[in-house]
Design an enzyme around this catalytic site. Sequence first.
Site, PDB file in Angstrom:
ATOM      1  N   GLY A 188       0.795 -20.312  13.333  1.00  0.00           N
ATOM      2  CA  GLY A 188       0.824 -18.983  12.714  1.00  0.00           C
ATOM      3  C   GLY A 188       2.258 -18.688  12.330  1.00  0.00           C
ATOM      4  N   HIS A 189       2.553 -18.662  11.034  1.00  0.00           N
ATOM      5  CA  HIS A 189       3.916 -18.420  10.572  1.00  0.00           C
ATOM      6  C   HIS A 189       3.968 -17.059   9.881  1.00  0.00           C
ATOM      7  CE1 HIS A 189       4.670 -23.053  10.510  1.00  0.00           C
ATOM      8  NE2 HIS A 189       4.608 -22.551  11.724  1.00  0.00           N
ATOM      9  N   LYS A 228      10.069 -20.213  12.580  1.00  0.00           N
ATOM     10  CA  LYS A 228      10.221 -21.257  11.555  1.00  0.00           C
ATOM     11  C   LYS A 228       9.813 -20.778  10.174  1.00  0.00           C
ATOM     12  CE  LYS A 228       7.409 -23.933  13.829  1.00  0.00           C
ATOM     13  NZ  LYS A 228       7.313 -23.243  15.117  1.00  0.00           N
ATOM     14  N   GLN A 258       4.295 -25.683  15.514  1.00  0.00           N
ATOM     15  CA  GLN A 258       4.466 -25.669  16.978  1.00  0.00           C
ATOM     16  C   GLN A 258       5.950 -25.928  17.305  1.00  0.00           C
ATOM     17  OE1 GLN A 258       1.527 -27.636  15.761  1.00  0.00           O
ATOM     18  NE2 GLN A 258       0.621 -25.623  15.791  1.00  0.00           N
ATOM     19  N   ASP A 314       6.465 -20.659  17.729  1.00  0.00           N
ATOM     20  CA  ASP A 314       6.715 -19.231  17.461  1.00  0.00           C
ATOM     21  C   ASP A 314       8.195 -18.875  17.483  1.00  0.00           C
ATOM     22  OD1 ASP A 314       3.900 -18.830  17.419  1.00  0.00           O
ATOM     23  OD2 ASP A 314       3.931 -18.871  19.606  1.00  0.00           O
TER      24      ASP A 314
END
Length: 410
Positions: free
Chosen positions: A39-40, A15, A198, A12
Site C-alpha cells: 500500500g503506497h 517509498k 514491503q 510502510d
Amino acid sequence: MNVVVMGAQWGDEGKGKIVDFLAEKAKYVVRYAGGANAGHTIVVDGKKYALHQIPSGILHPQKSVFLGSGMVIDPEALFKELQMLSDNGIKWEGRVFISDRAHIVLPCYRKMDKDRDAARKRPIGTTGRGIGTTYSMKSERDGIRLADMDWDERIADLDKDDRDFLAPYTERLLAMRVDIAAKMWEYRNENILFEGAQGAMLDLDSGTYPYVSSGASCASGASSGAGVGPRRLDRILGVFKAYQTRVGNGPMPTEFNASTESELCEFIRNTGNEFGVTTGRPRRCGYLDLVALRYACHVNSIDSLVLTHLDIYDSMDEIEACIAYEIDGKIVTDFPASIPALNKVKPVLQKFKGWKTPLSSSSSYKKMPKEAKDYVEFIESFTGTPVGIVSVGAERSATYCRIDPWGNKI
Ligand code: IMP
Ligand code: MG
C-alpha cells in the site's frame, strides 16, 4: 542511470512518496516485487492516492510504468486500481506495461493464503491477498504467468472457476504485456527508477523468517524482478522512518511496551497515521532500530538512506533510538536470525534532544534546527551510510534533498 528505491525496515517507510518525488527525473518507473499486499500512499496537490500494484510514477502524466517479473499480479485488484486512476482524471492508457514473466494471482490463492495462515500455530498475519500462495505456486512450478495466458492448453489445465475468473481480463492483460528484459536493455541509457515493495526486514531471505512476505523486497530483487543485471543497478536508496513500525506478526525488538509506553505509542500512531493502507490494521510502533537498519544497509549495499516522517517528532522534548540489543544479559550489535533471540531483546536506547519546531518551515536541510540535524548525523555515523534525502511531510514539497541520486549537483 538505474536507481533502486527499497524499504529498509518492515515496509510502510514512505517509498511511494519518495518514488513519486524522484520520478520527476526518471523516464520510466519499474516496480519489482510484491503485489496487492503493498500500500503506497502519495499526496499530490492535497489529494491522497493509495496505490497497491501500479508503480508510484503513474501520477506523473508523461511517465511509463512497468510491473516487473518479480511481481504477482491480481487482475481484479489491478483493474480496480486503474479505474480509481481514471475516476481521478489520470490517463494511464498506453503507459502501464506488465512483464510477461510476472505471475498471476488466482482468487482461490487468496482463500488458500488466509486458510493456511489461520491454521498455523504461529500465524504470520498475512494481508490475505494471495501473495504467499502465488509465490509458492511459482516455486513449485505450477504458477500461471502473463505469458501463459494465451497458451490455451495451459489455461485448459485450470479449474473452471479460475478459467471463468480470468476470461474477462485476458485480452486487457495481454494488451499490456511486455518483454521487460528487452525494454530495459533498449532503455539502458535512460534514467529508470526501480520501486520495491514491503521492506528489507520482510524479505524472504534476509528478513525475520518466517514472519516475512514472500517476494524479494531486497535490493537484488530489483535485478531479478525487473530484468536487469545486478551490475547495472547504479544506486540503491533505502527508505526508513524516524521510528519503527511493523504490521502483522513476528519479532519487533524495539516495539513500545504496551503498559509503560502506551502514550508514546498512541502519539506516534495517531500523528504518523500508522494504520495499514491495505488492511486498515493499526501498525505496531517502536523506537528507531538502528541495529536492524545497519543490517539492512549492509545486506543491500544501500548507497544512501532516505529518512521520512521526521516531522512526527516536531513536538517532542526528547527522542530515543536503539543502538544495541541486550539478549540474556549480553550486548549484541549484529541482527540475529533466531526468532526466540529477537523476542528476548531489551533495546539499549540513546537519547536525543528534541527540536520543538515544525520542520516543514525549515525549507531546506541546512535550515533545520541543530537538534534535528544531530539526530540525522548520528544515524549516518552509526550506519556508515549518508542520509541523502529527508522528508518532513506528505507533500512533494516537504522533501529536503541533500544528495541527488541521479548525480545532479544540488
Ligand atoms: P503477505 O505478504 O500478505 O503474506 O504478508 C506477510 C507479512 O508481511 C504480514 O506480516 C504483512 O503484514 C506483512 N506485509 C505485507 N505487505 C506489507 C506492506 O506492504 N507493508 C507492511 N507490511 C506488509
Ligand atoms: Mg505500505
